[in-house]
Design a protein around this motif. Structure first.
Motif, PDB file in Angstrom:
ATOM      1  N   THR A  74       0.832  -1.201   0.000  1.00  0.00           N
ATOM      2  CA  THR A  74       0.000   0.000   0.000  1.00  0.00           C
ATOM      3  C   THR A  74       0.866   1.249   0.000  1.00  0.00           C
ATOM      4  O   THR A  74       0.580   2.225  -0.708  1.00  0.00           O
ATOM      5  CB  THR A  74      -0.925   0.010   1.234  1.00  0.00           C
ATOM      6  OG1 THR A  74      -1.727  -1.168   1.237  1.00  0.00           O
ATOM      7  CG2 THR A  74      -1.817   1.234   1.225  1.00  0.00           C
ATOM      8  N   TYR A 146      -7.274  -2.767  -3.549  1.00  0.00           N
ATOM      9  CA  TYR A 146      -6.667  -1.556  -4.073  1.00  0.00           C
ATOM     10  C   TYR A 146      -7.535  -0.937  -5.165  1.00  0.00           C
ATOM     11  O   TYR A 146      -7.747  -1.544  -6.207  1.00  0.00           O
ATOM     12  CB  TYR A 146      -5.277  -1.852  -4.635  1.00  0.00           C
ATOM     13  CG  TYR A 146      -4.318  -2.397  -3.607  1.00  0.00           C
ATOM     14  CD1 TYR A 146      -3.604  -1.540  -2.783  1.00  0.00           C
ATOM     15  CD2 TYR A 146      -4.155  -3.765  -3.449  1.00  0.00           C
ATOM     16  CE1 TYR A 146      -2.736  -2.030  -1.827  1.00  0.00           C
ATOM     17  CE2 TYR A 146      -3.292  -4.269  -2.488  1.00  0.00           C
ATOM     18  CZ  TYR A 146      -2.583  -3.402  -1.680  1.00  0.00           C
ATOM     19  OH  TYR A 146      -1.742  -3.894  -0.740  1.00  0.00           O
ATOM     20  N   ASN A 147      -8.027   0.255  -4.909  1.00  0.00           N
ATOM     21  CA  ASN A 147      -8.704   1.032  -5.935  1.00  0.00           C
ATOM     22  C   ASN A 147      -7.631   1.915  -6.565  1.00  0.00           C
ATOM     23  O   ASN A 147      -7.442   3.075  -6.187  1.00  0.00           O
ATOM     24  CB  ASN A 147      -9.822   1.876  -5.317  1.00  0.00           C
ATOM     25  CG  ASN A 147     -10.689   2.544  -6.359  1.00  0.00           C
ATOM     26  OD1 ASN A 147     -10.223   2.878  -7.439  1.00  0.00           O
ATOM     27  ND2 ASN A 147     -11.953   2.728  -6.032  1.00  0.00           N
ATOM     28  N   TYR A 148      -6.899   1.358  -7.517  1.00  0.00           N
ATOM     29  CA  TYR A 148      -5.703   2.020  -8.034  1.00  0.00           C
ATOM     30  C   TYR A 148      -5.942   3.425  -8.576  1.00  0.00           C
ATOM     31  O   TYR A 148      -5.188   4.350  -8.246  1.00  0.00           O
ATOM     32  CB  TYR A 148      -5.040   1.145  -9.105  1.00  0.00           C
ATOM     33  CG  TYR A 148      -4.382  -0.099  -8.548  1.00  0.00           C
ATOM     34  CD1 TYR A 148      -3.204  -0.006  -7.824  1.00  0.00           C
ATOM     35  CD2 TYR A 148      -4.947  -1.353  -8.731  1.00  0.00           C
ATOM     36  CE1 TYR A 148      -2.593  -1.134  -7.285  1.00  0.00           C
ATOM     37  CE2 TYR A 148      -4.349  -2.491  -8.205  1.00  0.00           C
ATOM     38  CZ  TYR A 148      -3.175  -2.378  -7.492  1.00  0.00           C
ATOM     39  OH  TYR A 148      -2.587  -3.495  -6.959  1.00  0.00           O
ATOM     40  N   PRO A 149      -6.968   3.654  -9.419  1.00  0.00           N
ATOM     41  CA  PRO A 149      -7.163   5.011  -9.942  1.00  0.00           C
ATOM     42  C   PRO A 149      -7.354   6.055  -8.848  1.00  0.00           C
ATOM     43  O   PRO A 149      -6.747   7.125  -8.887  1.00  0.00           O
ATOM     44  CB  PRO A 149      -8.423   4.870 -10.818  1.00  0.00           C
ATOM     45  CG  PRO A 149      -8.469   3.431 -11.191  1.00  0.00           C
ATOM     46  CD  PRO A 149      -7.939   2.704  -9.997  1.00  0.00           C
ATOM     47  N   LEU A 150      -8.198   5.724  -7.832  1.00  0.00           N
ATOM     48  CA  LEU A 150      -8.438   6.674  -6.755  1.00  0.00           C
ATOM     49  C   LEU A 150      -7.202   6.871  -5.885  1.00  0.00           C
ATOM     50  O   LEU A 150      -6.932   7.969  -5.407  1.00  0.00           O
ATOM     51  CB  LEU A 150      -9.625   6.215  -5.899  1.00  0.00           C
ATOM     52  CG  LEU A 150     -11.010   6.398  -6.523  1.00  0.00           C
ATOM     53  CD1 LEU A 150     -12.093   5.884  -5.599  1.00  0.00           C
ATOM     54  CD2 LEU A 150     -11.260   7.865  -6.865  1.00  0.00           C
ATOM     55  N   ILE A 151      -6.455   5.791  -5.651  1.00  0.00           N
ATOM     56  CA  ILE A 151      -5.229   5.903  -4.855  1.00  0.00           C
ATOM     57  C   ILE A 151      -4.216   6.805  -5.558  1.00  0.00           C
ATOM     58  O   ILE A 151      -3.554   7.636  -4.927  1.00  0.00           O
ATOM     59  CB  ILE A 151      -4.620   4.509  -4.589  1.00  0.00           C
ATOM     60  CG1 ILE A 151      -5.504   3.731  -3.608  1.00  0.00           C
ATOM     61  CG2 ILE A 151      -3.203   4.632  -4.008  1.00  0.00           C
ATOM     62  CD1 ILE A 151      -5.057   2.310  -3.354  1.00  0.00           C
ATOM     63  N   ILE A 153      -4.922   9.225  -7.721  1.00  0.00           N
ATOM     64  CA  ILE A 153      -5.430  10.601  -7.653  1.00  0.00           C
ATOM     65  C   ILE A 153      -5.194  11.196  -6.266  1.00  0.00           C
ATOM     66  O   ILE A 153      -4.721  12.334  -6.126  1.00  0.00           O
ATOM     67  CB  ILE A 153      -6.932  10.638  -8.002  1.00  0.00           C
ATOM     68  CG1 ILE A 153      -7.144  10.281  -9.477  1.00  0.00           C
ATOM     69  CG2 ILE A 153      -7.524  12.014  -7.699  1.00  0.00           C
ATOM     70  CD1 ILE A 153      -8.590  10.081  -9.860  1.00  0.00           C
ATOM     71  N   GLU A 154      -5.511  10.404  -5.226  1.00  0.00           N
ATOM     72  CA  GLU A 154      -5.320  10.874  -3.848  1.00  0.00           C
ATOM     73  C   GLU A 154      -3.840  11.118  -3.565  1.00  0.00           C
ATOM     74  O   GLU A 154      -3.467  12.127  -2.950  1.00  0.00           O
ATOM     75  CB  GLU A 154      -5.874   9.849  -2.864  1.00  0.00           C
ATOM     76  CG  GLU A 154      -5.725  10.223  -1.402  1.00  0.00           C
ATOM     77  CD  GLU A 154      -6.823  11.150  -0.919  1.00  0.00           C
ATOM     78  OE1 GLU A 154      -6.675  11.674   0.196  1.00  0.00           O
ATOM     79  OE2 GLU A 154      -7.799  11.355  -1.646  1.00  0.00           O
ATOM     80  N   THR A 156      -1.468  11.884  -5.685  1.00  0.00           N
ATOM     81  CA  THR A 156      -1.048  13.081  -6.413  1.00  0.00           C
ATOM     82  C   THR A 156      -1.509  14.344  -5.703  1.00  0.00           C
ATOM     83  O   THR A 156      -0.753  15.313  -5.561  1.00  0.00           O
ATOM     84  CB  THR A 156      -1.609  13.054  -7.853  1.00  0.00           C
ATOM     85  OG1 THR A 156      -1.178  11.857  -8.506  1.00  0.00           O
ATOM     86  CG2 THR A 156      -1.124  14.256  -8.642  1.00  0.00           C
ATOM     87  N   ALA A 176      -7.739   7.897   3.284  1.00  0.00           N
ATOM     88  CA  ALA A 176      -7.602   7.257   1.975  1.00  0.00           C
ATOM     89  C   ALA A 176      -7.202   5.791   2.123  1.00  0.00           C
ATOM     90  O   ALA A 176      -7.727   4.919   1.427  1.00  0.00           O
ATOM     91  CB  ALA A 176      -6.568   8.002   1.129  1.00  0.00           C
ATOM     92  N   LEU A 180      -9.855   3.371   0.737  1.00  0.00           N
ATOM     93  CA  LEU A 180      -9.486   2.888  -0.596  1.00  0.00           C
ATOM     94  C   LEU A 180      -8.731   1.562  -0.559  1.00  0.00           C
ATOM     95  O   LEU A 180      -8.788   0.793  -1.514  1.00  0.00           O
ATOM     96  CB  LEU A 180      -8.649   3.947  -1.330  1.00  0.00           C
ATOM     97  CG  LEU A 180      -9.306   5.320  -1.511  1.00  0.00           C
ATOM     98  CD1 LEU A 180      -8.398   6.245  -2.299  1.00  0.00           C
ATOM     99  CD2 LEU A 180     -10.663   5.195  -2.190  1.00  0.00           C
TER     100      LEU A 180
END
Length: 266
Positions: A74, A146-151, A153-154, A156, A176, A180
């Motif tokens: 993570t 793992y919600n990769y796209p949201l992780i 974005i968060e 960044t 997060a 997430l």
């Protein structure tokens, strides 16, 4: 040594104590202490804060590694976009911010004032997060997802904010990781310290390349903060961390309002 300087070093100790007690939040004090007590300009103060926060978080992360509380996968998934964002912010975005941001009818919002007001806004958000934090300690192990796209974005977003204000961003990272990646709260706190350490220290590298660093002062200030961490860890055995976190949230809220008032009236 002036009284404000003594208060500044006491502030460094307090930063570490808070980090040791509640696992986060203390870094939000670093920039105000450096600016208002040590008389360091806000741009340099955010750079110094990255180093202080990074080293302090690393000490806490090593302690948690020994306890097996850090979820390394993570940390890696979150850290990569975060440290890229914070490095780019310190290396390119902060130097590119114009010295005068706004000039309306004699009211001038310069770069330093803008950074401090933005920092104060982040403090207000952090304070509300700490005051309203009613999450229950989650001890049971859940399947980590793992919600990769949201992780990404968060990560960044946190990197961008960290780069501008020099704060660790734990109040953004921990929720997060819980929501997430479904980490238990203790693992989320432990893993966030490693993420904070990585992105803060990498962000600081972006400053070393173009800013003068007063290393004797910075190392002394950081060492005092690290001592504070061990004091906080010891005090944690006797003090209710959740109540302290709420009280500290109110303190940060007042500080944020004070900074906005000082910047707009000075």
């Amino acid at each position: 040594m002036e009284i404000t300087e003594l208060l500044g070093y006491f502030g460094a100790l307090l930063i570490g104590v808070v980090l040791g007690l509640i696992g986060g939040g203390g870094s939000i004090l670093t920039v105000p202490v450096l600016v208002y007590l040590m008389y360091i300009n806000p741009v340099t103060a955010t750079a110094y804060s990255l180093f202080v926060v990074g080293v302090a978080a690393l000490v806490g992360a090593f302690r948690n590694m020994q306890k097996g509380l850090v979820d390394y996968r993570t940390a890696i998934v979150f850290s990569i976009p975060a440290f890229i964002a914070v490095y780019i912010t310190r290396k390119f975005i902060v130097p590119a911010i114009p010295e005068t941001l706004l000039d309306i009818n004699g009211f001038i919002l310069d770069k330093q004032m803008g950074i401090m007001i933005f920092f104060a806004i982040v403090m207000l958000v952090a304070a509300v997060s700490m005051i309203k934090d009613n999450r229950k300690e989650q001890e049971e192990e859940l399947e980590v997802k793992y919600n990769y796209p949201l992780i990404v974005i968060e990560g960044t977003l946190v990197g961008l904010i960290t780069g501008i204000v020099g704060a660790g961003g734990g109040f953004l990272i921990i929720p997060a990781l819980v929501l997430l990646a479904r980490l238990p709260m203790k693992k989320a706190v432990a893993t966030s310290l490693l993420i904070i350490a990585i992105k803060s220290l990498i962000g600081f590298i972006g400053d070393v390349e173009y800013q003068f660093i007063d290393w004797p002062f910075l190392l002394l200030f950081t060492a005092i903060s690290v001592i504070g961490i061990f004091i906080g860890i010891w005090l944690n055995k006797f003090i209710d961390g959740k109540r302290l976190k709420t009280a500290f949230g109110w303190f940060v809220l007042i500080m944020g309002i004070y900074i906005i008032f000082m910047e707009l009236t000075s």
